[in-house]
Design an enzyme around this catalytic site. Structure first.
Site, PDB file in Angstrom:
ATOM      1  N   LEU A 101      11.447   1.558   6.758  1.00  0.00           N
ATOM      2  CA  LEU A 101      10.814   1.946   5.500  1.00  0.00           C
ATOM      3  C   LEU A 101      11.542   3.149   4.918  1.00  0.00           C
ATOM      4  CD1 LEU A 101       8.256   1.388   3.693  1.00  0.00           C
ATOM      5  CD2 LEU A 101       7.255   3.362   4.867  1.00  0.00           C
TER       6      LEU A 101
ATOM      7  N   GLU B 288      12.714   2.887  13.823  1.00  0.00           N
ATOM      8  CA  GLU B 288      11.695   3.793  13.307  1.00  0.00           C
ATOM      9  C   GLU B 288      10.443   3.687  14.155  1.00  0.00           C
ATOM     10  OE1 GLU B 288      10.460   2.679   9.363  1.00  0.00           O
ATOM     11  OE2 GLU B 288      10.304   0.541   9.882  1.00  0.00           O
TER      12      GLU B 288
ATOM     13  N   TYR C 205       0.823  -1.211   0.000  1.00  0.00           N
ATOM     14  CA  TYR C 205       0.000   0.000   0.000  1.00  0.00           C
ATOM     15  C   TYR C 205       0.853   1.255   0.000  1.00  0.00           C
ATOM     16  CZ  TYR C 205       0.979   1.098   4.920  1.00  0.00           C
ATOM     17  OH  TYR C 205       1.595   1.466   6.089  1.00  0.00           O
TER      18      TYR C 205
ATOM     19  N   LYS D 268       6.457  -1.836   1.838  1.00  0.00           N
ATOM     20  CA  LYS D 268       5.318  -1.230   2.527  1.00  0.00           C
ATOM     21  C   LYS D 268       4.136  -2.199   2.438  1.00  0.00           C
ATOM     22  CE  LYS D 268       3.204   3.339   3.185  1.00  0.00           C
ATOM     23  NZ  LYS D 268       3.742   3.584   4.534  1.00  0.00           N
TER      24      LYS D 268
ATOM     25  N   HIS E  34      -1.258 -21.408   0.288  1.00  0.00           N
ATOM     26  CA  HIS E  34      -0.084 -20.558   0.414  1.00  0.00           C
ATOM     27  C   HIS E  34       0.608 -20.287  -0.923  1.00  0.00           C
ATOM     28  CE1 HIS E  34      -0.708 -21.367   4.651  1.00  0.00           C
ATOM     29  NE2 HIS E  34       0.220 -20.462   4.942  1.00  0.00           N
TER      30      HIS E  34
ATOM     31  N   ARG F 108      -7.973 -20.455  -1.245  1.00  0.00           N
ATOM     32  CA  ARG F 108      -7.021 -20.236  -0.165  1.00  0.00           C
ATOM     33  C   ARG F 108      -5.974 -21.340  -0.094  1.00  0.00           C
ATOM     34  NH1 ARG F 108      -5.208 -20.842   4.889  1.00  0.00           N
ATOM     35  NH2 ARG F 108      -4.800 -18.928   6.092  1.00  0.00           N
TER      36      ARG F 108
ATOM     37  N   ARG G 162       7.734   3.832  -5.122  1.00  0.00           N
ATOM     38  CA  ARG G 162       7.898   2.940  -3.970  1.00  0.00           C
ATOM     39  C   ARG G 162       6.874   1.815  -4.008  1.00  0.00           C
ATOM     40  NH1 ARG G 162       7.656   5.376   2.035  1.00  0.00           N
ATOM     41  NH2 ARG G 162       5.470   5.626   1.442  1.00  0.00           N
TER      42      ARG G 162
END
Length: 283
Positions: free
Chosen positions: A203, A179, A33, A147, A102, A100, A52
C-alpha cells in the site's frame, strides 16, 4: 460518550447506522476505505487520504460518488459535531446495495459512510512500548495498492501474530519483506533507510510518504528497494508506520533481537520530525 456516523448524507449515532444486507461491501467486499488520525480537532493529511481513496475507487472501477471538496466539508462538520479532539476517522465507500450477482449493477447506488472515534494520545517519541514482529507468507491478491475492504488475509496474519505473542505480522514473499498487515515496514541498514518500493505489492502509505520526506529533510539516505528477511533482521533499527500509530520501533522480529533494546536514533529523529509536521499542520 456518543460516537457519530455520517451515512449517505445523514448524521446519526454510530450505534444506529444501518446498511442493506445486500450491500456489495457486505456480500462481496466490493469497496474501499481510508483511516486517518485527528489531532487537536483537525484531520492530518486529509487531502492525501482522499486522493488515495479516489485512486482506490478507480482501481475497482467505481467513481467516487461525492466530490472531494464536499467530502472534506462533511468530514470537518462531523468532527465538529462530535467535538472530537484526538481520534480516528474511518471512511468507506462501497458499490452499494443490489441483487447478489458478480456482475456490477448497471445503475449502482454507492454507500458512503464515515465515523469518528476517540483515540488515546500517543506516547512521547521513543518512549512507547516496542513492537514484536512475526513473519508470515504473503497470500494476498496482487493489487495491494488498492485500499480494499477485503482484508481477511491481513486479519488472519494479524491474529497469527497475536497468537505468537507478537504485535504485527509482516508479509514475506520469496524471502523478501513487503509490508505489515496494517503498516509499512522500514529498516536502517548501513545508515540508510530501506523500505519496499511502490511496485503494486504494498500500500502506498500516506505516513510512508511523509516519513520519506522527513528523511530527505534530515539528510538520511533513502533506499526504496527489496530487502531480504535476513537483511531486515540484521538491521540496526526497524520500525513500522501507520496513520493512527505514527512510527513504532521494533525490538524483536521472529527469534531475532533488533538493536540494543531502545528506540534507535534514526527512528527517533524521523518520528520527531513527523511530530513537528503534525504540530505545524494541526496546531
Amino acid at each position: 460518550m456518543t460516537e457519530w456516523c455520517w451515512l449517505n448524507g445523514q448524521v446519526m449515532p454510530l450505534a444506529e447506522a444501518r446498511v442493506s444486507v445486500e450491500d456489495r461491501g457486505f456480500q462481496f467486499a466490493d469497496g474501499v476505505y481510508e483511516a486517518l488520525r485527528v489531532y487537536n480537532g483537525r484531520p492530518f493529511e486529509l487531502a492525501a487520504h482522499l486522493d488515495r481513496l479516489e485512486r482506490s475507487c478507480d482501481g475497482i472501477r467505481l467513481k467516487l460518488p461525492i466530490d472531494k471538496p464536499t467530502l472534506t466539508s462533511e468530514i470537518l462538520k462531523l468532527i465538529a459535531h462530535a467535538q472530537l479532539r484526538e481520534g480516528l476517522i474511518y471512511l468507506q465507500v462501497t458499490r452499494g446495495p443490489s441483487k447478489r450477482e458478480h456482475l456490477f449493477p448497471k445503475d449502482p447506488h454507492p454507500t458512503v459512510l464515515f465515523y469518528v472515534r476517540t483515540l488515546a494520545p500517543l506516547p512521547p517519541v521513543g518512549k512507547g512500548r516496542p513492537y514484536a514482529l512475526l513473519s508470515v507468507p504473503d497470500e494476498r491478491w496482487k493489487r495491494c495498492w488498492i485500499k480494499a475492504i477485503g482484508l481477511l488475509p491481513n486479519v488472519l496474519a494479524r491474529n497469527a501474530a497475536a497468537d505468537a505473542g507478537a504485535d504485527e505480522a509482516v508479509f514475506v514473499d520469496q524471502g523478501f519483506v513487503l509490508e505489515g498487515s496494517s503498516s509499512n515496514v522500514y529498516a536502517v541498514i548501513d545508515g540508510a533507510l530501506v523500505t519496499h518500493p511502490l511496485d503494486g505489492r504494498i500500500l502506498p502509505g500516506v505516513t510512508r510518504q511523509i516519513v520519506l520526506c522527513c528523511a530527505q529533510e534530515l539528510g538520511i539516505p533513502v533506499q526504496e528497494r527489496a530487502m531480504t528477511i535476513e537483511q531486515a533482521k540484521r538491521a540496526a533499527e526497524v520500525f513500522v508506520t501507520s496513520s493512527t500509530r505514527e512510527l513504532v520501533w521494533v525490538s524483536r522480529w521472529d527469534e531475532a533481537t533488533i538493536g540494543d533494546g531502545v528506540c534507535g536514533q534514526v527512528t527517533a529523529r524521523l518520528h520527531q520530525e513527523y511530530r513537528n509536521r503534525v504540530q505545524r499542520a494541526t496546531g
